[in-house]
Scaffold this motif. Structure first.
Motif, PDB file in Angstrom:
ATOM      1  N   GLN A  19       0.821  -1.208   0.000  1.00 44.46           N
ATOM      2  CA  GLN A  19       0.000   0.000   0.000  1.00 44.46           C
ATOM      3  C   GLN A  19       0.858   1.263   0.000  1.00 44.46           C
ATOM      4  OE1 GLN A  19      -3.442   0.032  -0.372  1.00 44.46           O
ATOM      5  NE2 GLN A  19      -2.991   2.188  -0.785  1.00 44.46           N
ATOM      6  N   GLU A  20       1.972   1.238   0.722  1.00 43.62           N
ATOM      7  CA  GLU A  20       2.847   2.413   0.782  1.00 43.62           C
ATOM      8  C   GLU A  20       3.380   2.773  -0.606  1.00 43.62           C
ATOM      9  OE1 GLU A  20       3.381   0.117   4.698  1.00 43.62           O
ATOM     10  OE2 GLU A  20       3.125  -0.349   2.572  1.00 43.62           O
ATOM     11  N   LEU A  21       3.661   1.769  -1.404  1.00 39.24           N
ATOM     12  CA  LEU A  21       4.136   2.003  -2.763  1.00 39.24           C
ATOM     13  C   LEU A  21       3.000   2.518  -3.650  1.00 39.24           C
ATOM     14  CD1 LEU A  21       6.369   1.918  -4.822  1.00 39.24           C
ATOM     15  CD2 LEU A  21       5.943  -0.524  -5.110  1.00 39.24           C
ATOM     16  N   ILE A  22       1.832   1.961  -3.477  1.00 36.46           N
ATOM     17  CA  ILE A  22       0.656   2.430  -4.214  1.00 36.46           C
ATOM     18  C   ILE A  22       0.393   3.903  -3.880  1.00 36.46           C
ATOM     19  CG2 ILE A  22      -1.862   2.196  -4.370  1.00 36.46           C
ATOM     20  CD1 ILE A  22      -1.388  -0.868  -4.117  1.00 36.46           C
ATOM     21  N   ASP A  23       0.496   4.248  -2.608  1.00 35.40           N
ATOM     22  CA  ASP A  23       0.259   5.631  -2.184  1.00 35.40           C
ATOM     23  C   ASP A  23       1.278   6.593  -2.798  1.00 35.40           C
ATOM     24  OD1 ASP A  23      -1.859   4.696  -0.669  1.00 35.40           O
ATOM     25  OD2 ASP A  23      -0.748   4.744   1.229  1.00 35.40           O
ATOM     26  N   LEU A  24       2.517   6.163  -2.926  1.00 38.04           N
ATOM     27  CA  LEU A  24       3.574   7.013  -3.463  1.00 38.04           C
ATOM     28  C   LEU A  24       3.484   7.154  -4.984  1.00 38.04           C
ATOM     29  CD1 LEU A  24       6.219   8.600  -2.970  1.00 38.04           C
ATOM     30  CD2 LEU A  24       7.437   6.422  -3.249  1.00 38.04           C
ATOM     31  N   ALA A  25       3.009   6.144  -5.652  1.00 34.58           N
ATOM     32  CA  ALA A  25       3.015   6.106  -7.120  1.00 34.58           C
ATOM     33  C   ALA A  25       2.126   7.192  -7.730  1.00 34.58           C
ATOM     34  CB  ALA A  25       2.559   4.733  -7.593  1.00 34.58           C
ATOM     35  N   ASP A  26       2.489   7.571  -8.955  1.00 30.45           N
ATOM     36  CA  ASP A  26       1.681   8.504  -9.730  1.00 30.45           C
ATOM     37  C   ASP A  26       0.590   7.772 -10.503  1.00 30.45           C
ATOM     38  OD1 ASP A  26       3.227  11.110  -9.404  1.00 30.45           O
ATOM     39  OD2 ASP A  26       4.799   9.728 -10.055  1.00 30.45           O
ATOM     40  N   THR A  27       0.906   6.590 -10.985  1.00 27.42           N
ATOM     41  CA  THR A  27      -0.036   5.779 -11.748  1.00 27.42           C
ATOM     42  C   THR A  27       0.055   4.340 -11.262  1.00 27.42           C
ATOM     43  OG1 THR A  27       0.205   7.191 -13.697  1.00 27.42           O
ATOM     44  CG2 THR A  27      -0.678   4.994 -14.078  1.00 27.42           C
ATOM     45  N   VAL A  28      -1.093   3.754 -10.952  1.00 26.13           N
ATOM     46  CA  VAL A  28      -1.148   2.353 -10.526  1.00 26.13           C
ATOM     47  C   VAL A  28      -2.181   1.659 -11.397  1.00 26.13           C
ATOM     48  CG1 VAL A  28      -1.644   0.753  -8.630  1.00 26.13           C
ATOM     49  CG2 VAL A  28      -0.556   2.965  -8.154  1.00 26.13           C
ATOM     50  N   THR A  29      -1.753   0.569 -12.012  1.00 24.86           N
ATOM     51  CA  THR A  29      -2.657  -0.246 -12.801  1.00 24.86           C
ATOM     52  C   THR A  29      -2.713  -1.630 -12.187  1.00 24.86           C
ATOM     53  OG1 THR A  29      -2.129   0.971 -14.810  1.00 24.86           O
ATOM     54  CG2 THR A  29      -3.150  -1.190 -15.090  1.00 24.86           C
ATOM     55  N   GLU A  30      -3.922  -2.085 -11.909  1.00 24.88           N
ATOM     56  CA  GLU A  30      -4.103  -3.426 -11.369  1.00 24.88           C
ATOM     57  C   GLU A  30      -4.619  -4.326 -12.480  1.00 24.88           C
ATOM     58  OE1 GLU A  30      -6.124  -5.854  -7.679  1.00 24.88           O
ATOM     59  OE2 GLU A  30      -6.458  -3.704  -7.860  1.00 24.88           O
ATOM     60  N   MET A  31      -3.789  -5.303 -12.840  1.00 22.47           N
ATOM     61  CA  MET A  31      -4.174  -6.266 -13.865  1.00 22.47           C
ATOM     62  C   MET A  31      -5.058  -7.317 -13.199  1.00 22.47           C
ATOM     63  SD  MET A  31      -2.335  -5.035 -16.305  1.00 22.47           S
ATOM     64  CE  MET A  31      -0.788  -4.250 -16.697  1.00 22.47           C
ATOM     65  N   GLY A  32      -6.282  -7.456 -13.689  1.00 22.64           N
ATOM     66  CA  GLY A  32      -7.214  -8.421 -13.118  1.00 22.64           C
ATOM     67  C   GLY A  32      -7.378  -9.626 -14.018  1.00 22.64           C
ATOM     68  N   GLN A  33      -7.329 -10.784 -13.408  1.00 28.52           N
ATOM     69  CA  GLN A  33      -7.518 -12.009 -14.179  1.00 28.52           C
ATOM     70  C   GLN A  33      -9.003 -12.282 -14.358  1.00 28.52           C
ATOM     71  OE1 GLN A  33      -4.991 -15.461 -13.443  1.00 28.52           O
ATOM     72  NE2 GLN A  33      -6.855 -16.692 -13.275  1.00 28.52           N
ATOM     73  N   VAL A  34      -9.436 -12.339 -15.579  1.00 25.71           N
ATOM     74  CA  VAL A  34     -10.814 -12.700 -15.900  1.00 25.71           C
ATOM     75  C   VAL A  34     -10.866 -14.179 -16.257  1.00 25.71           C
ATOM     76  CG1 VAL A  34     -12.736 -12.272 -17.497  1.00 25.71           C
ATOM     77  CG2 VAL A  34     -11.348 -10.358 -16.658  1.00 25.71           C
ATOM     78  N   LYS A  35      -9.882 -14.613 -17.017  1.00 24.63           N
ATOM     79  CA  LYS A  35      -9.797 -15.996 -17.465  1.00 24.63           C
ATOM     80  C   LYS A  35      -8.340 -16.261 -17.804  1.00 24.63           C
ATOM     81  CE  LYS A  35     -12.160 -18.964 -20.797  1.00 24.63           C
ATOM     82  NZ  LYS A  35     -13.146 -18.966 -21.901  1.00 24.63           N
ATOM     83  N   HIS A  36      -7.856 -17.472 -17.536  1.00 24.48           N
ATOM     84  CA  HIS A  36      -6.466 -17.805 -17.834  1.00 24.48           C
ATOM     85  C   HIS A  36      -6.393 -19.221 -18.385  1.00 24.48           C
ATOM     86  CE1 HIS A  36      -2.157 -18.330 -17.526  1.00 24.48           C
ATOM     87  NE2 HIS A  36      -2.022 -17.065 -17.151  1.00 24.48           N
ATOM     88  N   HIS A  37      -5.654 -19.379 -19.458  1.00 25.80           N
ATOM     89  CA  HIS A  37      -5.544 -20.679 -20.109  1.00 25.80           C
ATOM     90  C   HIS A  37      -4.947 -21.761 -19.209  1.00 25.80           C
ATOM     91  CE1 HIS A  37      -1.681 -18.655 -20.917  1.00 25.80           C
ATOM     92  NE2 HIS A  37      -1.178 -19.881 -20.823  1.00 25.80           N
ATOM     93  N   PHE A  38      -4.097 -21.378 -18.276  1.00 27.32           N
ATOM     94  CA  PHE A  38      -3.438 -22.351 -17.400  1.00 27.32           C
ATOM     95  C   PHE A  38      -4.465 -23.115 -16.556  1.00 27.32           C
ATOM     96  CE2 PHE A  38      -0.664 -23.734 -13.901  1.00 27.32           C
ATOM     97  CZ  PHE A  38       0.365 -24.304 -14.639  1.00 27.32           C
ATOM     98  N   THR A  39      -5.522 -22.422 -16.122  1.00 27.03           N
ATOM     99  CA  THR A  39      -6.550 -23.095 -15.312  1.00 27.03           C
ATOM    100  C   THR A  39      -7.334 -24.117 -16.120  1.00 27.03           C
ATOM    101  OG1 THR A  39      -8.134 -21.317 -15.715  1.00 27.03           O
ATOM    102  CG2 THR A  39      -6.794 -21.148 -13.709  1.00 27.03           C
TER     103      THR A  39
END
Length: 189
Positions: free
Chosen positions: A158-178
């Motif tokens: 969270q401390e890094l998220i707070d410091l950052a200018d831009t944060v992108t969270e990649m969300g898994q919707v579906k993954h071939h490995f599963t």
């Protein structure tokens, strides 16, 4: 699929601040964190900017697809680790490699000779306690004002998220490995 009308009127926001180096975080459980960072590296290099990439979990001898293309383009990319923790034969050695690697990355950031520094997979050594968070945050706060830094990996603190200018969270919707489809060269490497 819902069809929508393309926007024709949009309020234009005009930034009033000065251009400066940014801290960008790519995190989350989905694929694409490193890929997005590498895309930024290519974009910066394409504009004639100096770029340096450090990979905290890859071995120095790694020859994945990104290593091959970055070497061809003249973009320095360096593996700092000994592979993922479940493959490590000595976790204290892995931790020391992360600390030594951080010192190299820190020196690069502080030197100010690079427009963009990528700290790929740094969240792992942070989460494992191999790297203390505060010196990383302090280096990011005190970096030369023109240096951009991208940090990747799951579960960014969270401390890094707070410091950052831009944060992108990649969300898994579906993954071939599963579905039982193994990793494939050119997609996962």
């Amino acid at each position: 699929m819902n069809i929508e009308q393309p926007p024709v009127n949009r309020e234009r926001i005009i930034p009033t601040g000065e251009r400066r180096g940014l801290i960008l975080v790519h995190t989350g459980n989905g694929k694409g964190k490193s890929t997005a960072a590498f895309g930024l590296a290519l974009r910066a290099h394409g504009r004639g900017k100096a770029v340096r990439i450090y990979q905290f979990m890859k071995v120095p001898s790694a020859r994945f697809g990104e290593h091959r293309v970055f070497e061809t383009l003249g973009i320095p990319i360096e593996g700092l680790g000994d592979g993922f923790s479940w493959k490590s034969k000595d976790l204290e050695h892995s931790a020391q490699l992360a600390r030594d690697g951080w010192e190299r990355a820190r020196a690069t950031i502080e030197a100010g000779e690079h427009f963009l520094v990528v700290l790929d997979e740094i969240m792992y050594p942070l989460r494992y306690g191999w790297l203390p968070l505060e010196p990383v945050l302090e280096t990011l706060r005190q970096r030369p004002p023109h240096v951009h830094v991208v940090l990747t990996g799951r579960n960014a603190p969270q401390e890094l998220i707070d410091l950052a200018d831009t944060v992108t969270e990649m969300g898994q919707v579906k993954h071939h490995f599963t579905a039982g489809v193994p990793a494939q060269r050119g997609i996962e490497d």
